[in-house]
Design an enzyme around this catalytic site. Structure first.
Site, short mmCIF file in Angstrom:
data_model
loop_
_atom_site.label_atom_id
_atom_site.label_comp_id
_atom_site.label_asym_id
_atom_site.label_seq_id
_atom_site.Cartn_x
_atom_site.Cartn_y
_atom_site.Cartn_z
N GLY A 89 0.71 -1.22 0.27
CA GLY A 89 0.05 0.33 -0.17
C GLY A 89 0.82 1.08 -0.35
O GLY A 89 0.69 2.81 0.07
N GLU A 154 0.60 -12.18 -3.48
CA GLU A 154 0.31 -11.90 -4.67
C GLU A 154 -1.04 -13.27 -5.61
O GLU A 154 -1.19 -12.96 -6.44
CB GLU A 154 1.60 -11.96 -6.01
CG GLU A 154 2.51 -10.73 -5.53
CD GLU A 154 3.93 -10.54 -5.65
OE1 GLU A 154 4.16 -9.67 -5.62
OE2 GLU A 154 4.41 -11.86 -5.66
O1 LIG Z 1 2.30 -5.35 -3.69
P1 LIG Z 1 3.65 -3.81 -3.67
O2 LIG Z 1 3.90 -3.55 -2.21
O3 LIG Z 1 2.85 -2.84 -4.71
O4 LIG Z 1 5.12 -3.57 -4.31
C1 LIG Z 1 5.39 -4.74 -6.00
C2 LIG Z 1 6.17 -4.81 -6.20
O5 LIG Z 1 6.52 -6.09 -4.82
C3 LIG Z 1 6.93 -7.08 -6.72
O6 LIG Z 1 5.32 -7.65 -7.04
C4 LIG Z 1 7.57 -8.36 -5.74
O7 LIG Z 1 7.26 -8.97 -5.13
C5 LIG Z 1 7.51 -6.45 -7.79
O8 LIG Z 1 7.40 -6.57 -8.55
C6 LIG Z 1 7.11 -4.64 -7.83
O9 LIG Z 1 7.82 -4.02 -8.08
#
Ligand SMILES: O=P(O)(O)OC[C@H]1O[C@](O)(CO)[C@@H](O)[C@@H]1O
Length: 187
Positions: A89, A154
């Site tokens: 966030g 993710e």
């Molecule tokens: O989900 P967040 O905290 O915005 O972060 C995104 C970042 O995390 C990652 O997905 C790494 O896990 C990157 O690919 C990306 O830069």
């Protein structure tokens, strides 16, 4: 340890994470999506890739959806909805986007580990996924994971959004066959 055992551990992590999703938060997110004239989806890196997968399903449902940053993506208006996918966030480009959308009068939604984050505070609707953020080193509690960086978030994000797709399909009384009619045919 074998890859099969690793996969089994990942499934346990996902089960623990997804079993804690708050259904009222999911319902509120679904309502925002259905109320919007246009939906804009954004996220950085792998979080963004999951957002793109969700955007594809919204398109297949017949909703007008755009991925932020694509050449054909128009401007946002107060009748639209910006959905951000960010574990922390705090990703700078997304925080700036949330501020711009708010300034344009558009509501912002966030799926995140941290509702109290900068983007969480700008959002009018938040779904919390209790996973581990990429910078966290949690060794106990809901956030514990054997996986690197934001992987648990993710993966959970993709599955939570697929659950949201089913909720939206139910609300729109739509079947998979209805959606398949809008599948890309230039592949
Ligand atoms: O989900 P967040 O905290 O915005 O972060 C995104 C970042 O995390 C990652 O997905 C790494 O896990 C990157 O690919 C990306 O830069």
């Amino acid at each position: 340890m074998s890859s099969r055992h690793y996969a089994a551990d990942i499934l346990k992590e996902l089960e623990r994470t997804l079993s804690q999703i708050n259904d009222s938060e999911m319902q509120a997110m679904a309502e925002h999506i259905l109320d919007a004239e246009q939906i804009f989806v954004a996220g950085a890196g792998r979080s963004g890739l999951m957002g793109k997968a969700f955007a594809m399903r919204l398109m297949q449902m017949g909703l007008r959806v755009y991925v932020v940053g694509e050449t054909v993506t128009p401007g946002i208006s107060p009748r639209d909805f910006l959905l951000l996918c960010s574990g922390s966030g705090e990703t700078g480009s997304l925080a700036a986007m949330a501020q711009k959308a708010s300034k344009a009068g558009a509501p912002v939604g966030l799926i995140t580990i941290k509702p109290e984050s900068t983007i969480g505070q700008l959002a009018s609707t938040v779904v919390r996924l209790p996973a581990s953020a990429k910078e966290d080193t949690a060794t106990s509690g809901a956030a514990v994971t054997i996986q690197p960086m934001g992987s648990l978030f993710e993966q959970g994000l993709l599955l939570a959004m697929d659950a949201l797709v089913l909720t939206l399909m139910e609300k729109k009384e739509m079947t998979g066959a209805d959606m398949f009619g809008r599948h890309a045919n230039l592949e």
